[in-house]
Motif scaffolding. Structure first.
Motif, PDB file in Angstrom:
ATOM      1  N   THR A  10     -48.881 -35.999  -9.785  1.00 22.13           N
ATOM      2  CA  THR A  10     -47.672 -35.419 -10.367  1.00 22.13           C
ATOM      3  C   THR A  10     -47.466 -34.040  -9.775  1.00 22.13           C
ATOM      4  O   THR A  10     -48.423 -33.277  -9.630  1.00 22.13           O
ATOM      5  N   VAL A  11     -46.231 -33.740  -9.414  1.00 27.00           N
ATOM      6  CA  VAL A  11     -45.907 -32.423  -8.865  1.00 27.00           C
ATOM      7  C   VAL A  11     -44.551 -31.983  -9.424  1.00 27.00           C
ATOM      8  O   VAL A  11     -43.660 -32.810  -9.628  1.00 27.00           O
ATOM      9  N   THR A  12     -44.433 -30.694  -9.686  1.00 29.58           N
ATOM     10  CA  THR A  12     -43.173 -30.130 -10.150  1.00 29.58           C
ATOM     11  C   THR A  12     -42.494 -29.421  -8.979  1.00 29.58           C
ATOM     12  O   THR A  12     -43.130 -28.642  -8.271  1.00 29.58           O
ATOM     13  N   VAL A  13     -41.207 -29.729  -8.794  1.00 28.67           N
ATOM     14  CA  VAL A  13     -40.441 -29.163  -7.681  1.00 28.67           C
ATOM     15  C   VAL A  13     -39.109 -28.632  -8.206  1.00 28.67           C
ATOM     16  O   VAL A  13     -38.690 -28.969  -9.320  1.00 28.67           O
ATOM     17  N   ASP A  14     -38.446 -27.816  -7.402  1.00 35.50           N
ATOM     18  CA  ASP A  14     -37.101 -27.374  -7.748  1.00 35.50           C
ATOM     19  C   ASP A  14     -36.166 -28.578  -7.703  1.00 35.50           C
ATOM     20  O   ASP A  14     -36.209 -29.379  -6.764  1.00 35.50           O
ATOM     21  N   TYR A  15     -35.329 -28.709  -8.723  1.00 37.11           N
ATOM     22  CA  TYR A  15     -34.408 -29.828  -8.778  1.00 37.11           C
ATOM     23  C   TYR A  15     -33.314 -29.690  -7.720  1.00 37.11           C
ATOM     24  O   TYR A  15     -32.741 -28.620  -7.529  1.00 37.11           O
ATOM     25  N   GLN A  16     -33.037 -30.799  -7.039  1.00 34.93           N
ATOM     26  CA  GLN A  16     -31.932 -30.913  -6.097  1.00 34.93           C
ATOM     27  C   GLN A  16     -31.213 -32.228  -6.419  1.00 34.93           C
ATOM     28  O   GLN A  16     -31.867 -33.224  -6.739  1.00 34.93           O
ATOM     29  N   SER A  17     -29.931 -32.235  -6.297  1.00 34.16           N
ATOM     30  CA  SER A  17     -29.161 -33.410  -6.731  1.00 34.16           C
ATOM     31  C   SER A  17     -29.472 -34.688  -5.957  1.00 34.16           C
ATOM     32  O   SER A  17     -29.248 -35.780  -6.466  1.00 34.16           O
ATOM     33  N   ASP A  18     -30.005 -34.595  -4.744  1.00 37.50           N
ATOM     34  CA  ASP A  18     -30.295 -35.796  -3.946  1.00 37.50           C
ATOM     35  C   ASP A  18     -31.738 -36.287  -4.055  1.00 37.50           C
ATOM     36  O   ASP A  18     -32.118 -37.242  -3.373  1.00 37.50           O
ATOM     37  N   LEU A  19     -32.543 -35.677  -4.895  1.00 34.78           N
ATOM     38  CA  LEU A  19     -33.948 -36.104  -5.015  1.00 34.78           C
ATOM     39  C   LEU A  19     -34.081 -37.574  -5.414  1.00 34.78           C
ATOM     40  O   LEU A  19     -34.989 -38.262  -4.968  1.00 34.78           O
ATOM     41  N   TYR A  20     -33.165 -38.059  -6.246  1.00 32.90           N
ATOM     42  CA  TYR A  20     -33.241 -39.448  -6.688  1.00 32.90           C
ATOM     43  C   TYR A  20     -33.160 -40.419  -5.499  1.00 32.90           C
ATOM     44  O   TYR A  20     -33.719 -41.522  -5.554  1.00 32.90           O
ATOM     45  N   LYS A  21     -32.493 -40.035  -4.427  1.00 34.65           N
ATOM     46  CA  LYS A  21     -32.380 -40.905  -3.256  1.00 34.65           C
ATOM     47  C   LYS A  21     -33.740 -41.117  -2.597  1.00 34.65           C
ATOM     48  O   LYS A  21     -34.051 -42.223  -2.135  1.00 34.65           O
ATOM     49  N   ILE A  22     -34.553 -40.079  -2.569  1.00 35.11           N
ATOM     50  CA  ILE A  22     -35.906 -40.195  -2.011  1.00 35.11           C
ATOM     51  C   ILE A  22     -36.751 -41.111  -2.889  1.00 35.11           C
ATOM     52  O   ILE A  22     -37.451 -41.995  -2.384  1.00 35.11           O
ATOM     53  N   VAL A  23     -36.665 -40.910  -4.192  1.00 35.44           N
ATOM     54  CA  VAL A  23     -37.437 -41.741  -5.123  1.00 35.44           C
ATOM     55  C   VAL A  23     -37.005 -43.201  -5.004  1.00 35.44           C
ATOM     56  O   VAL A  23     -37.843 -44.107  -4.972  1.00 35.44           O
ATOM     57  N   ASP A  24     -35.717 -43.450  -4.905  1.00 36.03           N
ATOM     58  CA  ASP A  24     -35.209 -44.812  -4.755  1.00 36.03           C
ATOM     59  C   ASP A  24     -35.720 -45.458  -3.470  1.00 36.03           C
ATOM     60  O   ASP A  24     -36.176 -46.610  -3.479  1.00 36.03           O
ATOM     61  N   ALA A  25     -35.671 -44.722  -2.362  1.00 38.23           N
ATOM     62  CA  ALA A  25     -36.154 -45.259  -1.086  1.00 38.23           C
ATOM     63  C   ALA A  25     -37.648 -45.559  -1.138  1.00 38.23           C
ATOM     64  O   ALA A  25     -38.102 -46.602  -0.638  1.00 38.23           O
ATOM     65  N   LEU A  26     -38.419 -44.669  -1.737  1.00 41.01           N
ATOM     66  CA  LEU A  26     -39.862 -44.910  -1.872  1.00 41.01           C
ATOM     67  C   LEU A  26     -40.134 -46.150  -2.717  1.00 41.01           C
ATOM     68  O   LEU A  26     -40.985 -46.978  -2.373  1.00 41.01           O
ATOM     69  N   ASN A  27     -39.429 -46.293  -3.829  1.00 41.36           N
ATOM     70  CA  ASN A  27     -39.629 -47.460  -4.691  1.00 41.36           C
ATOM     71  C   ASN A  27     -39.272 -48.763  -3.972  1.00 41.36           C
ATOM     72  O   ASN A  27     -39.978 -49.768  -4.103  1.00 41.36           O
ATOM     73  N   ARG A  28     -38.206 -48.756  -3.202  1.00 42.58           N
ATOM     74  CA  ARG A  28     -37.793 -49.968  -2.490  1.00 42.58           C
ATOM     75  C   ARG A  28     -38.754 -50.351  -1.361  1.00 42.58           C
ATOM     76  O   ARG A  28     -38.984 -51.527  -1.117  1.00 42.58           O
ATOM     77  N   THR A  29     -39.301 -49.366  -0.680  1.00 40.94           N
ATOM     78  CA  THR A  29     -40.112 -49.667   0.499  1.00 40.94           C
ATOM     79  C   THR A  29     -41.597 -49.818   0.204  1.00 40.94           C
ATOM     80  O   THR A  29     -42.307 -50.446   0.989  1.00 40.94           O
ATOM     81  N   LEU A  30     -42.077 -49.269  -0.895  1.00 44.62           N
ATOM     82  CA  LEU A  30     -43.521 -49.303  -1.149  1.00 44.62           C
ATOM     83  C   LEU A  30     -43.928 -50.105  -2.379  1.00 44.62           C
ATOM     84  O   LEU A  30     -45.088 -50.104  -2.769  1.00 44.62           O
ATOM     85  N   LYS A  31     -42.985 -50.841  -2.991  1.00 42.92           N
ATOM     86  CA  LYS A  31     -43.343 -51.635  -4.165  1.00 42.92           C
ATOM     87  C   LYS A  31     -44.347 -52.734  -3.820  1.00 42.92           C
ATOM     88  O   LYS A  31     -45.177 -53.093  -4.643  1.00 42.92           O
TER      89      LYS A  31
END
Length: 56
Positions: A10-31
């Motif tokens: 777990t890591v805390t980062v500054d919020y950016q509006s496009d962060l969800y796109k990275i999470v979505d790509a990771l979930n799709r490619t590494l499930k």
């Protein structure tokens, strides 16, 4: 059959509006490797996001 989800990191980062796109790509490619990724805003500070890696 019981499914166990383990937090790997777990890591805390500054919020950016496009962060969800990275999470979505990771979930799709590494499930297929039994990994899942999550993103949530901190309760006390909406300018910070908590990024979590799970093993499923």
């Amino acid at each position: 059959m019981e499914s166990k989800i383990e937090i790997i990191s777990t890591v805390t980062v500054d919020y950016q509006s496009d962060l969800y796109k990275i999470v979505d790509a990771l979930n799709r490619t590494l499930k297929h490797r039994d990994l899942m990724f999550g993103l949530a805003l901190e309760k006390d500070n909406q300018e910070k996001a908590v990024f979590t890696i799970y093993k499923t």
